[in-house]
Design an enzyme around this catalytic site. Structure first.
Site, PDB file in Angstrom:
ATOM      1  N   LYS A 150      33.192 -61.933   7.246  1.00 19.72           N
ATOM      2  CA  LYS A 150      31.974 -61.830   6.712  1.00 19.72           C
ATOM      3  C   LYS A 150      31.023 -62.874   7.832  1.00 19.72           C
ATOM      4  O   LYS A 150      29.899 -62.655   7.815  1.00 19.72           O
ATOM      5  CB  LYS A 150      32.297 -63.029   5.465  1.00 19.72           C
ATOM      6  CG  LYS A 150      32.878 -62.144   4.306  1.00 19.72           C
ATOM      7  CD  LYS A 150      32.626 -63.054   3.146  1.00 19.72           C
ATOM      8  CE  LYS A 150      33.493 -64.499   3.146  1.00 19.72           C
ATOM      9  NZ  LYS A 150      34.859 -64.540   3.408  1.00 19.72           N
ATOM     10  N   ARG A 178      31.498 -67.918  -5.253  1.00 20.76           N
ATOM     11  CA  ARG A 178      32.832 -67.735  -5.250  1.00 20.76           C
ATOM     12  C   ARG A 178      33.595 -67.850  -6.533  1.00 20.76           C
ATOM     13  O   ARG A 178      34.826 -67.541  -6.688  1.00 20.76           O
ATOM     14  CB  ARG A 178      33.631 -68.725  -4.395  1.00 20.76           C
ATOM     15  CG  ARG A 178      33.639 -68.259  -2.595  1.00 20.76           C
ATOM     16  CD  ARG A 178      33.852 -69.246  -1.726  1.00 20.76           C
ATOM     17  NE  ARG A 178      34.802 -68.921  -0.765  1.00 20.76           N
ATOM     18  CZ  ARG A 178      34.660 -68.818   0.607  1.00 20.76           C
ATOM     19  NH1 ARG A 178      33.308 -69.347   0.861  1.00 20.76           N
ATOM     20  NH2 ARG A 178      35.566 -68.630   1.377  1.00 20.76           N
ATOM     21  N   ARG A 212      42.766 -66.197  14.845  1.00 26.76           N
ATOM     22  CA  ARG A 212      41.512 -67.397  14.869  1.00 26.76           C
ATOM     23  C   ARG A 212      41.978 -68.771  14.823  1.00 26.76           C
ATOM     24  O   ARG A 212      41.245 -69.496  15.563  1.00 26.76           O
ATOM     25  CB  ARG A 212      40.705 -66.922  13.289  1.00 26.76           C
ATOM     26  CG  ARG A 212      39.262 -67.752  13.549  1.00 26.76           C
ATOM     27  CD  ARG A 212      38.355 -67.390  12.280  1.00 26.76           C
ATOM     28  NE  ARG A 212      38.906 -68.005  11.202  1.00 26.76           N
ATOM     29  CZ  ARG A 212      38.266 -67.836  10.072  1.00 26.76           C
ATOM     30  NH1 ARG A 212      37.307 -66.847   9.934  1.00 26.76           N
ATOM     31  NH2 ARG A 212      38.691 -68.447   9.053  1.00 26.76           N
ATOM     32  N   ARG A 244      44.546 -69.864   0.601  1.00 27.03           N
ATOM     33  CA  ARG A 244      43.059 -69.312   0.649  1.00 27.03           C
ATOM     34  C   ARG A 244      42.943 -68.194   0.134  1.00 27.03           C
ATOM     35  O   ARG A 244      42.156 -67.704  -0.679  1.00 27.03           O
ATOM     36  CB  ARG A 244      42.596 -69.595   1.904  1.00 27.03           C
ATOM     37  CG  ARG A 244      41.909 -71.143   2.103  1.00 27.03           C
ATOM     38  CD  ARG A 244      41.675 -71.214   3.631  1.00 27.03           C
ATOM     39  NE  ARG A 244      40.674 -70.282   4.127  1.00 27.03           N
ATOM     40  CZ  ARG A 244      40.488 -70.003   5.559  1.00 27.03           C
ATOM     41  NH1 ARG A 244      41.451 -70.201   6.239  1.00 27.03           N
ATOM     42  NH2 ARG A 244      39.463 -69.439   5.617  1.00 27.03           N
TER      43      ARG A 244
HETATM   44  P1  AMP Z   1      34.791 -70.434   4.585  1.00 23.91           P
HETATM   45  O1  AMP Z   1      34.358 -70.611   6.087  1.00 23.91           O
HETATM   46  O2  AMP Z   1      33.747 -69.294   3.935  1.00 23.91           O
HETATM   47  O3  AMP Z   1      36.075 -69.592   4.562  1.00 23.91           O
HETATM   48  O4  AMP Z   1      34.793 -71.521   3.731  1.00 23.91           O
HETATM   49  C1  AMP Z   1      35.829 -72.412   4.301  1.00 23.91           C
HETATM   50  C2  AMP Z   1      36.132 -73.371   2.968  1.00 23.91           C
HETATM   51  O5  AMP Z   1      35.097 -74.142   2.704  1.00 23.91           O
HETATM   52  C3  AMP Z   1      36.805 -72.635   1.757  1.00 23.91           C
HETATM   53  O6  AMP Z   1      38.157 -72.491   1.966  1.00 23.91           O
HETATM   54  C4  AMP Z   1      36.281 -73.726   0.719  1.00 23.91           C
HETATM   55  O7  AMP Z   1      37.129 -74.922   0.806  1.00 23.91           O
HETATM   56  C5  AMP Z   1      34.887 -74.259   1.184  1.00 23.91           C
HETATM   57  N1  AMP Z   1      33.982 -73.203   0.525  1.00 23.91           N
HETATM   58  C6  AMP Z   1      33.077 -72.436   1.354  1.00 23.91           C
HETATM   59  N2  AMP Z   1      32.306 -71.987   0.219  1.00 23.91           N
HETATM   60  C7  AMP Z   1      32.792 -72.215  -0.760  1.00 23.91           C
HETATM   61  C8  AMP Z   1      32.090 -72.178  -2.265  1.00 23.91           C
HETATM   62  N3  AMP Z   1      31.253 -70.987  -2.491  1.00 23.91           N
HETATM   63  N4  AMP Z   1      32.803 -72.962  -3.306  1.00 23.91           N
HETATM   64  C9  AMP Z   1      33.770 -73.683  -3.101  1.00 23.91           C
HETATM   65  N5  AMP Z   1      34.168 -73.977  -1.890  1.00 23.91           N
HETATM   66  C10 AMP Z   1      33.623 -73.323  -0.732  1.00 23.91           C
END
Ligand code: AMP
Length: 193
Positions: free
Chosen positions: A20, A95, A134, A151
């Site tokens: 993404k 999310r 990564r 996750r």
């Molecule tokens: P990402 O880089 O999008 O995988 O996000 C990394 C981490 O940030 C996630 O595992 C969550 O802990 C937090 N996070 C990112 N976006 C959200 C969201 N929309 N709602 C809640 N936590 C989020």
């Protein structure tokens, strides 16, 4: 999605490791709208040791979602910025169902709506392999194997149902996230029409 105009309010949805972030940056540039990544905003806040960063960090490190109230307030703030008035690409938000409801409210109050929800797909083995790769490259504190597994679990419990929800609204476009970065970008551009 209208036939004529290129969509400008886009949600990118998909499991961790589907690509993404990479695709969001490329698409945003192509479409001339800001890519808004909640994960990136949280990480920047953690790095700068802001209050928001302190609130978010323990959830991120455990592979859990940051509470909706915290995330929603942050996104509301970001979407109110001038550069998001003509469109945006949301990467990693919403999310949860509560975040969908809040996003609906935010957009309604400004008379806007989502044009398309793009789902990037990839199978679980591929996701784990990519995320472990990564982890080695970027040294992200939430890319260890147990946290990666958590996750993915949280995604399927809390976020995967949103795909159905947006499909029912007629907004969903599904794109295979397997292949080179260029191939996937092209697939997305073709799908957006
Ligand atoms: P990402 O880089 O999008 O995988 O996000 C990394 C981490 O940030 C996630 O595992 C969550 O802990 C937090 N996070 C990112 N976006 C959200 C969201 N929309 N709602 C809640 N936590 C989020």
């Amino acid at each position: 999605m209208t036939e004529s105009a290129t969509p400008s309010r886009i949600i990118l949805i998909g499991p961790p490791g589907a690509g993404k972030g990479t695709q969001a940056a490329r698409l945003a540039e192509r479409l001339g709208v800001p890519a808004i990544s909640t994960g990136d905003i949280f990480r920047a806040n953690v790095a700068q040791r802001t209050e928001l960063g302190q609130q978010a960090q323990r959830y991120m490190d455990a592979g859990e979602y940051v509470p909706d109230e915290v995330t929603n307030a942050m996104v509301a703030d970001r979407l109110a910025a001038e550069d998001a008035s003509g469109g945006f690409l949301l990467d990693g938000y919403p999310r949860t169902e509560a975040q969908v409801a809040e996003l609906d409210r935010m957009l309604e109050s400004s008379g806007a709506s989502i044009d398309v929800v793009l789902e990037l797909t990839a199978d679980t083995d591929e996701l784990v392999t990519r995320l472990l790769g990564r982890a080695a490259e970027q040294n992200r504190s939430d890319d260890t194997e147990p946290v990666i597994r958590r996750r993915l679990e949280v995604y399927s419990e809390q976020t995967a149902p949103l795909v159905t929800l947006y499909d029912e609204r007629g907004l969903l476009v599904r794109v295979d996230g397997l292949g080179t970065v260029d191939e996937v970008t092209q697939r997305i551009l073709d799908a957006l029409g």
